[in-house]
Design a protein around this motif. Structure first.
Motif, PDB file in Angstrom:
ATOM      1  N   THR A  75     -37.586 -25.836  18.503  1.00  0.00           N
ATOM      2  CA  THR A  75     -36.456 -26.452  17.711  1.00  0.00           C
ATOM      3  C   THR A  75     -35.219 -26.573  18.657  1.00  0.00           C
ATOM      4  O   THR A  75     -34.419 -27.533  18.785  1.00  0.00           O
ATOM      5  CB  THR A  75     -35.877 -25.266  16.618  1.00  0.00           C
ATOM      6  OG1 THR A  75     -37.173 -25.208  15.882  1.00  0.00           O
ATOM      7  CG2 THR A  75     -34.681 -26.007  15.704  1.00  0.00           C
ATOM      8  N   THR A  80     -39.204 -31.304  15.861  1.00  0.00           N
ATOM      9  CA  THR A  80     -39.204 -30.984  14.521  1.00  0.00           C
ATOM     10  C   THR A  80     -40.391 -30.334  14.337  1.00  0.00           C
ATOM     11  O   THR A  80     -41.432 -30.748  14.644  1.00  0.00           O
ATOM     12  CB  THR A  80     -39.369 -32.383  13.530  1.00  0.00           C
ATOM     13  OG1 THR A  80     -37.924 -33.084  13.925  1.00  0.00           O
ATOM     14  CG2 THR A  80     -39.309 -32.045  12.067  1.00  0.00           C
ATOM     15  N   THR A 101     -45.730 -29.492  16.112  1.00  0.00           N
ATOM     16  CA  THR A 101     -44.850 -30.665  16.123  1.00  0.00           C
ATOM     17  C   THR A 101     -45.228 -31.563  17.319  1.00  0.00           C
ATOM     18  O   THR A 101     -46.579 -31.351  17.649  1.00  0.00           O
ATOM     19  CB  THR A 101     -43.739 -29.856  17.152  1.00  0.00           C
ATOM     20  OG1 THR A 101     -42.357 -30.743  17.056  1.00  0.00           O
ATOM     21  CG2 THR A 101     -43.786 -29.525  18.554  1.00  0.00           C
TER      22      THR A 101
END
Length: 134
Positions: A75, A80, A101
């Motif tokens: 993050t 994301t 991710t």
């Protein structure tokens, strides 16, 4: 070193492991990457680079803490992060959630229990890559 392997190694290091000591395997080909008939036009080849690292944790609490540490790192890098639900009761990896991710290069990174063994693993999947050669 392939970009796929490099991306996976970076995540393994973020988890506090040495990539060379935890690497399970690397694959450059899969039948799911071929066209509907299993071949391409002349001068084209495809591969689907992926690499896997098997990781050992002293306890489930350590594993869960590592999931959250990696979530924070991804993050903070602007990625994301999606949750991977924990396998159900009686399944390998029961109760161990994971995360995934895609990095800036489109490489999918996932961290969670292996489908068959339930052992924690990190997988870097480069997707289907098409090459033209002459």
């Amino acid at each position: 070193m392939s970009k796929t392997r490099e991306s996976g190694e970076q995540a393994v290091v973020q988890l506090g492991f040495l990539p060379d000591e935890t690497a399970v395997g690397e694959d450059e080909d899969t039948s799911s990457c071929k066209d509907g008939f299993g071949f391409d036009d002349e001068g084209i080849t495809r591969d689907q680079p992926s690499a896997t690292w098997r990781l050992h944790f002293d306890s489930r609490a350590d594993y869960r803490a590592s999931v959250e540490d990696l979530r924070r790192a991804w993050t903070a890098s602007g990625l994301t992060v999606e949750d991977i639900p924990a396998p159900g009761k009686g399944e390998p990896g029961e109760g161990m959630p994971g995360i995934k991710t895609s990095d800036d290069a489109g490489i999918e990174l996932s961290f969670g229990p292996a489908w068959l063994s339930g052992d924690p693993e990190l997988v870097a999947d480069g997707g289907c890559v098409r090459h033209r050669y002459y």
